[in-house]
Design a protein around this motif. Structure first.
Motif, PDB file in Angstrom:
ATOM      1  N   VAL A 144       0.976  -1.063   0.081  1.00 32.02           N
ATOM      2  CA  VAL A 144       0.064  -0.114   0.189  1.00 32.02           C
ATOM      3  C   VAL A 144       0.917   1.080   0.026  1.00 32.02           C
ATOM      4  O   VAL A 144       2.298   1.120   0.464  1.00 32.02           O
ATOM      5  CB  VAL A 144      -1.105   0.005   1.278  1.00 32.02           C
ATOM      6  N   TRP A 145       0.493   2.292  -0.566  1.00 30.13           N
ATOM      7  CA  TRP A 145       1.208   3.540  -0.576  1.00 30.13           C
ATOM      8  C   TRP A 145       1.266   3.988   1.090  1.00 30.13           C
ATOM      9  O   TRP A 145       0.404   3.844   1.659  1.00 30.13           O
ATOM     10  CB  TRP A 145       0.442   4.589  -1.500  1.00 30.13           C
ATOM     11  N   GLY A 146       2.401   4.638   1.354  1.00 35.30           N
ATOM     12  CA  GLY A 146       2.579   5.590   2.466  1.00 35.30           C
ATOM     13  C   GLY A 146       2.012   6.644   2.251  1.00 35.30           C
ATOM     14  O   GLY A 146       1.126   7.228   1.553  1.00 35.30           O
ATOM     15  N   ARG A 147       2.221   7.738   3.415  1.00 42.35           N
ATOM     16  CA  ARG A 147       1.493   8.921   3.529  1.00 42.35           C
ATOM     17  C   ARG A 147       1.908   9.763   2.116  1.00 42.35           C
ATOM     18  O   ARG A 147       2.929   9.724   1.642  1.00 42.35           O
ATOM     19  CB  ARG A 147       1.900   9.800   4.840  1.00 42.35           C
ATOM     20  N   ILE A 148       0.926  10.636   1.835  1.00 41.52           N
ATOM     21  CA  ILE A 148       1.111  11.478   0.376  1.00 41.52           C
ATOM     22  C   ILE A 148       2.194  12.267   0.910  1.00 41.52           C
ATOM     23  O   ILE A 148       2.998  12.604  -0.159  1.00 41.52           O
ATOM     24  CB  ILE A 148      -0.239  12.276   0.048  1.00 41.52           C
ATOM     25  N   GLU A 149       2.479  12.830   2.088  1.00 35.04           N
ATOM     26  CA  GLU A 149       3.763  13.838   2.078  1.00 35.04           C
ATOM     27  C   GLU A 149       4.922  12.980   1.814  1.00 35.04           C
ATOM     28  O   GLU A 149       5.970  13.622   1.482  1.00 35.04           O
ATOM     29  CB  GLU A 149       3.642  14.127   3.594  1.00 35.04           C
ATOM     30  N   ASP A 150       4.933  11.590   1.883  1.00 35.96           N
ATOM     31  CA  ASP A 150       6.245  10.912   1.415  1.00 35.96           C
ATOM     32  C   ASP A 150       6.308  10.706  -0.047  1.00 35.96           C
ATOM     33  O   ASP A 150       7.299   9.612  -0.574  1.00 35.96           O
ATOM     34  CB  ASP A 150       6.303   9.722   2.318  1.00 35.96           C
ATOM     35  N   HIS A 181      -2.578   3.877   5.414  1.00 38.48           N
ATOM     36  CA  HIS A 181      -0.960   3.586   5.702  1.00 38.48           C
ATOM     37  C   HIS A 181      -0.574   3.663   7.103  1.00 38.48           C
ATOM     38  O   HIS A 181       0.635   3.467   7.383  1.00 38.48           O
ATOM     39  CB  HIS A 181      -0.204   4.839   5.074  1.00 38.48           C
ATOM     40  N   ASP A 182      -1.741   3.165   7.733  1.00 34.14           N
ATOM     41  CA  ASP A 182      -1.302   3.243   9.512  1.00 34.14           C
ATOM     42  C   ASP A 182      -1.149   1.396   9.752  1.00 34.14           C
ATOM     43  O   ASP A 182      -2.235   0.740   9.485  1.00 34.14           O
ATOM     44  CB  ASP A 182      -2.655   3.664  10.190  1.00 34.14           C
ATOM     45  N   PRO A 183       0.255   1.155  10.054  1.00 31.83           N
ATOM     46  CA  PRO A 183       0.576  -0.155  10.185  1.00 31.83           C
ATOM     47  C   PRO A 183      -0.701  -0.790  11.255  1.00 31.83           C
ATOM     48  O   PRO A 183      -1.037  -2.013  11.031  1.00 31.83           O
ATOM     49  CB  PRO A 183       2.017  -0.100  10.758  1.00 31.83           C
ATOM     50  N   ASP A 184      -0.848  -0.182  12.454  1.00 32.26           N
ATOM     51  CA  ASP A 184      -1.829  -0.880  13.320  1.00 32.26           C
ATOM     52  C   ASP A 184      -3.362  -1.145  12.651  1.00 32.26           C
ATOM     53  O   ASP A 184      -3.589  -1.908  12.950  1.00 32.26           O
ATOM     54  CB  ASP A 184      -2.215  -0.006  14.477  1.00 32.26           C
ATOM     55  N   LYS A 185      -3.696  -0.105  11.926  1.00 31.47           N
ATOM     56  CA  LYS A 185      -4.993  -0.360  11.211  1.00 31.47           C
ATOM     57  C   LYS A 185      -4.857  -1.774  10.228  1.00 31.47           C
ATOM     58  O   LYS A 185      -5.835  -2.759  10.085  1.00 31.47           O
ATOM     59  CB  LYS A 185      -5.182   0.967  10.396  1.00 31.47           C
ATOM     60  N   ILE A 256      12.710  14.438 -14.355  1.00 30.95           N
ATOM     61  CA  ILE A 256      12.559  14.471 -13.057  1.00 30.95           C
ATOM     62  C   ILE A 256      12.635  13.405 -12.210  1.00 30.95           C
ATOM     63  O   ILE A 256      12.307  12.316 -12.540  1.00 30.95           O
ATOM     64  CB  ILE A 256      11.398  15.468 -12.772  1.00 30.95           C
ATOM     65  N   SER A 257      12.666  13.467 -10.935  1.00 32.34           N
ATOM     66  CA  SER A 257      12.785  12.469  -9.803  1.00 32.34           C
ATOM     67  C   SER A 257      12.175  12.856  -8.629  1.00 32.34           C
ATOM     68  O   SER A 257      12.558  14.072  -8.054  1.00 32.34           O
ATOM     69  CB  SER A 257      14.108  11.536  -9.752  1.00 32.34           C
ATOM     70  N   GLY A 258      11.529  12.045  -7.899  1.00 30.91           N
ATOM     71  CA  GLY A 258      10.990  12.431  -6.679  1.00 30.91           C
ATOM     72  C   GLY A 258      10.848  11.138  -5.699  1.00 30.91           C
ATOM     73  O   GLY A 258      10.830   9.900  -6.261  1.00 30.91           O
ATOM     74  N   ARG A 259      10.704  11.192  -4.354  1.00 27.49           N
ATOM     75  CA  ARG A 259      10.647  10.395  -3.530  1.00 27.49           C
ATOM     76  C   ARG A 259       9.363   9.639  -3.425  1.00 27.49           C
ATOM     77  O   ARG A 259       8.296  10.498  -3.649  1.00 27.49           O
ATOM     78  CB  ARG A 259      11.123  10.633  -2.134  1.00 27.49           C
ATOM     79  N   ILE A 260       9.455   8.310  -3.507  1.00 25.77           N
ATOM     80  CA  ILE A 260       7.903   7.646  -3.259  1.00 25.77           C
ATOM     81  C   ILE A 260       8.190   6.613  -2.055  1.00 25.77           C
ATOM     82  O   ILE A 260       9.412   6.209  -1.748  1.00 25.77           O
ATOM     83  CB  ILE A 260       7.451   6.819  -4.537  1.00 25.77           C
ATOM     84  N   GLN A 261       7.150   6.241  -1.396  1.00 29.67           N
ATOM     85  CA  GLN A 261       7.272   5.362  -0.277  1.00 29.67           C
ATOM     86  C   GLN A 261       5.961   4.532  -0.319  1.00 29.67           C
ATOM     87  O   GLN A 261       4.898   4.903  -0.332  1.00 29.67           O
ATOM     88  CB  GLN A 261       7.467   6.158   1.033  1.00 29.67           C
ATOM     89  N   ALA A 262       6.172   3.086   0.327  1.00 31.78           N
ATOM     90  CA  ALA A 262       5.145   2.258   0.376  1.00 31.78           C
ATOM     91  C   ALA A 262       5.531   1.433   1.612  1.00 31.78           C
ATOM     92  O   ALA A 262       6.408   1.332   2.165  1.00 31.78           O
ATOM     93  CB  ALA A 262       5.140   1.366  -1.011  1.00 31.78           C
ATOM     94  N   LEU A 263       4.230   0.573   2.013  1.00 34.88           N
ATOM     95  CA  LEU A 263       4.501  -0.293   2.829  1.00 34.88           C
ATOM     96  C   LEU A 263       4.242  -1.625   2.116  1.00 34.88           C
ATOM     97  O   LEU A 263       3.247  -2.014   1.600  1.00 34.88           O
ATOM     98  CB  LEU A 263       3.395  -0.121   4.142  1.00 34.88           C
ATOM     99  N   VAL A 264       5.203  -2.960   2.690  1.00 37.44           N
ATOM    100  CA  VAL A 264       5.125  -3.701   2.156  1.00 37.44           C
ATOM    101  C   VAL A 264       4.691  -4.810   3.302  1.00 37.44           C
ATOM    102  O   VAL A 264       5.128  -4.935   4.310  1.00 37.44           O
ATOM    103  CB  VAL A 264       6.287  -4.489   1.595  1.00 37.44           C
TER     104      VAL A 264
END
Ligand SMILES: C[S@@+](CC[C@H](N)C(=O)[O-])C[C@H]1O[C@@H](n2cnc3c(N)ncnc32)[C@H](O)[C@@H]1O
Length: 268
Positions: A144-150, A181-185, A256-264
């Motif tokens: 799932v994707w991480g927070r939009i800010e990341d 993106h909340d691991p507890d949820k 261009i390049s930008g950071r992306i973050q997800a949870l696996v």
């Protein structure tokens, strides 16, 4: 969730596959496929397979006699996937809602889902379905994707469109793809579906685009954000141009390049 959030139809499947998949989905497809291959499964079900980013990564490396079934809610996404994999007739494509899978119990060694869980209205129900069709000891792998800010491009596009539509900002990207993106949820939803052995880890990557215009087009026209812009009576071209200008100001005018973050997530 808005009704259009899950509507990957019309012009979206082709643009999604051509622009979004290389922009943000391919690195995570390689990662998920590698995790699945390490389990040496004999049968794999993919849910919310979309245009087949993971299906392709898997099919290239799975033994040809492995059963591989790719499903999605939206048939036009699977039609686009099939076009790309016309030379792999052994892959089964089938329309299916992840919350009501049309398969018997205990059929698969692994169930995979790349960036689909955020779209399921009842995630525990979808996870129960994954558990039901898995053989005992089988593995559920998803991301799932991480927070939009990341996730810098998605964040910039969302902020920019909020300025263009101040009375009713299009919030699709924040609400749905980046809204779970909340691991507890996630852990609680998996436990509600009787998964016990759960691991959740963040995974960062870099998103690259040949130009700010292409990245803007990917988000504004190749995702359900398109329907939100149209529903506000906005011009897709103007919204895309405005997002491209904002991306160019922040990330530069060439490639261009930008950071992306997800949870696996892995669950068994
Ligand atoms: C962001 S796309 C991810 C597609 C693909 N896995 C990839 O990595 O490119 C989300 C997908 O979820 C699908 N989807 C939405 N709701 C669904 C549901 N209830 N069951 C199955 N698929 C669903 C959409 O049709 C879309 O293809």
């Amino acid at each position: 969730m808005s009704i259009t959030d899950k509507s990957f139809i019309g012009s979206i499947p082709e643009l999604y596959d051509r622009l979004m998949v290389p922009l943000i989905f391919e690195p995570y497809a390689r990662d998920l496929a590698a995790r699945a291959l390490a389990l040496a499964p004999r049968s794999v079900l993919e849910v919310a397979a979309g245009t087949g980013a993971v299906t392709r990564a898997l099919a290239a490396r799975l033994p040809a006699d492995t059963k591989l079934v790719a499903t999605d809610l939206n048939q036009p996404m699977l039609d686009q996937a099939r076009k790309q994999m016309a030379d792999a007739p052994h892959i089964i494509f089938r329309q299916a809602d992840a919350q009501a899978l049309p398969f018997d119990d205990a059929q698969f060694d692994a169930v995979l889902c790349q960036f689909g869980a955020m779209f399921f209205p009842d995630r525990a129900k979808a996870y129960r379905e994954a558990k039901r069709v898995l053989k005992p000891g089988g593995h559920y792998l998803f991301n799932v994707w991480g927070r939009i800010e990341d996730n810098e491009f998605a964040d910039e596009v969302t902020r920019t469109l909020a300025l263009l539509f101040p009375s009713d900002p299009p919030r699709f990207l924040a609400r749905t793809p980046h809204g779970y993106h909340d691991p507890d949820k996630i852990r609680a939803d998996l436990r509600a579906a009787a998964f016990e052995d759960i691991s959740i880890m963040p995974l960062e990557a870099v998103s690259t685009a040949p130009s700010p215009g292409e990245a803007a087009m990917a988000y504004c026209q190749g995702t359900p954000l398109r329907s939100e812009i149209e529903a506000r009576g906005g011009s897709l071209e103007e919204a895309t141009r405005t997002a491209a200008e904002a991306l160019a100001r922040r990330f530069g005018r060439g490639a261009i390049s930008g950071r992306i973050q997800a949870l696996v997530v892995a669950a068994g």
